[in-house]
Design a protein around this motif. Structure first.
Motif, PDB file in Angstrom:
ATOM      1  N   ILE A  39       0.849  -1.198   0.000  1.00 45.18           N
ATOM      2  CA  ILE A  39       0.000   0.000   0.000  1.00 45.18           C
ATOM      3  C   ILE A  39       0.881   1.243   0.000  1.00 45.18           C
ATOM      4  N   ARG A  40       0.571   2.164  -0.909  1.00 48.97           N
ATOM      5  CA  ARG A  40       1.309   3.420  -1.014  1.00 48.97           C
ATOM      6  C   ARG A  40       0.364   4.567  -0.674  1.00 48.97           C
ATOM      7  N   VAL A  41       0.881   5.548   0.070  1.00 51.82           N
ATOM      8  CA  VAL A  41       0.111   6.725   0.465  1.00 51.82           C
ATOM      9  C   VAL A  41       0.681   7.921  -0.287  1.00 51.82           C
ATOM     10  N   ASP A  42      -0.212   8.760  -0.810  1.00 52.67           N
ATOM     11  CA  ASP A  42       0.236   9.965  -1.500  1.00 52.67           C
ATOM     12  C   ASP A  42       0.704  10.964  -0.442  1.00 52.67           C
ATOM     13  N   TYR A  43       2.011  11.094  -0.290  1.00 55.55           N
ATOM     14  CA  TYR A  43       2.607  11.943   0.736  1.00 55.55           C
ATOM     15  C   TYR A  43       3.336  13.080   0.044  1.00 55.55           C
ATOM     16  N   TYR A  44       2.704  14.238   0.012  1.00 56.07           N
ATOM     17  CA  TYR A  44       3.239  15.404  -0.691  1.00 56.07           C
ATOM     18  C   TYR A  44       3.594  15.072  -2.145  1.00 56.07           C
ATOM     19  N   GLY A  45       2.681  14.357  -2.802  1.00 62.87           N
ATOM     20  CA  GLY A  45       2.848  14.045  -4.222  1.00 62.87           C
ATOM     21  C   GLY A  45       3.709  12.832  -4.515  1.00 62.87           C
ATOM     22  N   THR A  46       4.220  12.172  -3.482  1.00 60.15           N
ATOM     23  CA  THR A  46       5.078  11.000  -3.680  1.00 60.15           C
ATOM     24  C   THR A  46       4.404   9.762  -3.087  1.00 60.15           C
ATOM     25  N   ASP A  70       3.754  11.979  11.558  1.00 60.42           N
ATOM     26  CA  ASP A  70       3.168  13.284  11.271  1.00 60.42           C
ATOM     27  C   ASP A  70       1.654  13.098  11.321  1.00 60.42           C
ATOM     28  N   SER A  71       0.996  13.690  12.320  1.00 59.10           N
ATOM     29  CA  SER A  71      -0.444  13.448  12.510  1.00 59.10           C
ATOM     30  C   SER A  71      -1.289  13.912  11.327  1.00 59.10           C
ATOM     31  N   SER A  72      -0.763  14.802  10.492  1.00 61.51           N
ATOM     32  CA  SER A  72      -1.528  15.264   9.331  1.00 61.51           C
ATOM     33  C   SER A  72      -1.663  14.161   8.269  1.00 61.51           C
ATOM     34  N   THR A  73      -0.919  13.074   8.417  1.00 62.42           N
ATOM     35  CA  THR A  73      -0.993  11.984   7.432  1.00 62.42           C
ATOM     36  C   THR A  73      -1.999  10.898   7.819  1.00 62.42           C
ATOM     37  N   LEU A  74      -2.675  11.067   8.960  1.00 61.94           N
ATOM     38  CA  LEU A  74      -3.661  10.069   9.399  1.00 61.94           C
ATOM     39  C   LEU A  74      -4.722   9.825   8.327  1.00 61.94           C
ATOM     40  N   SER A  75      -5.316  10.895   7.827  1.00 61.09           N
ATOM     41  CA  SER A  75      -6.399  10.771   6.848  1.00 61.09           C
ATOM     42  C   SER A  75      -5.919  10.145   5.527  1.00 61.09           C
ATOM     43  N   PRO A  76      -4.783  10.589   4.941  1.00 59.74           N
ATOM     44  CA  PRO A  76      -4.310   9.945   3.701  1.00 59.74           C
ATOM     45  C   PRO A  76      -3.984   8.450   3.893  1.00 59.74           C
ATOM     46  N   ILE A  77      -3.436   8.090   5.050  1.00 61.15           N
ATOM     47  CA  ILE A  77      -3.136   6.674   5.319  1.00 61.15           C
ATOM     48  C   ILE A  77      -4.436   5.887   5.382  1.00 61.15           C
ATOM     49  N   GLU A  78      -5.421   6.453   6.088  1.00 59.43           N
ATOM     50  CA  GLU A  78      -6.713   5.788   6.203  1.00 59.43           C
ATOM     51  C   GLU A  78      -7.346   5.578   4.823  1.00 59.43           C
ATOM     52  N   LYS A  79      -7.293   6.618   3.970  1.00 57.87           N
ATOM     53  CA  LYS A  79      -7.862   6.508   2.615  1.00 57.87           C
ATOM     54  C   LYS A  79      -7.144   5.440   1.799  1.00 57.87           C
TER      55      LYS A  79
END
Length: 184
Positions: A39-46, A70-79
């Protein structure tokens, strides 16, 4: 000619490593961090693997906890987990994400068993393909008079022995994974 054997061993060894990685990603009813490896998460475009963005731990036998640095990545990881094909719904409490692995049904176990067998057969085919390629190289060497006909026969036998060794290893790994799935 030794390089042909070395190349065969190296490629066959890599095939077995890929098989092990594929089996690690198969969800077998127990919490296992390796199910998140693909699983890959879109983290600042990467596209970034989850294990590079968060601490992953097993809280209980069937609960995996993902704690992002980084707590701001919770939602992208969940998605990313929701859109993946692992079939587990993440629970986000604002600090960590919990993945609860459900018990496997008998039907799902049988499906996973078929998947394990198919993956093992694909690996066996890859091993045989490597053997065929190496035998072709040795035959070309014989045609070019680099080796004798006897050397060709010896090389074919040695390549077959190497192939048999890796096929047995695949069978063993496959049987263990099937047993693990059916035992849960």
């Amino acid at each position: 000619m030794q390089t042909v054997f070395a190349v065969a061993e190296e490629k066959m060894s890599k095939t077995v490593s890929v098989l092990n990685a594929d089996y690690a990603a198969i969800r077998a009813g127990r919490a296992n961090a390796s199910v998140l490896d693909k699983i890959r998460v879109d983290y600042y475009g990467t596209p970034t693997p989850i294990n590079q963005m968060a601490a992953i731990s097993v809280a209980e036998a069937r609960i995996l906890i993902i704690q992002p640095w980084d707590s701001s990545t919770l939602s992208p990881i969940e998605k990313a987990i929701q859109t993946s094909d692992i079939g587990i719904n993440p629970q986000n409490d604002g600090k960590v994400i919990r993945l609860t692995f459900p018990q496997l049904t008998e039907e799902r176990r049988k499906e996973l068993g078929k998947e394990v067998k198919k993956t093992a057969e694909d690996s066996r085919v890859a091993i045989r393909s490597i053997r065929r390629d190496c035998i072709d190289k040795v035959k070309k060497m014989e045609k070019a008079s680099e080796i004798t006909e006897d050397d060709l026969k010896i090389a074919e036998k040695k390549l077959q022995d190497i192939t048999d060794k890796y096929i047995k290893e695949i069978d063993k790994i496959s049987a263990e994974k099937e047993k693990e799935i059916m035992a849960i």
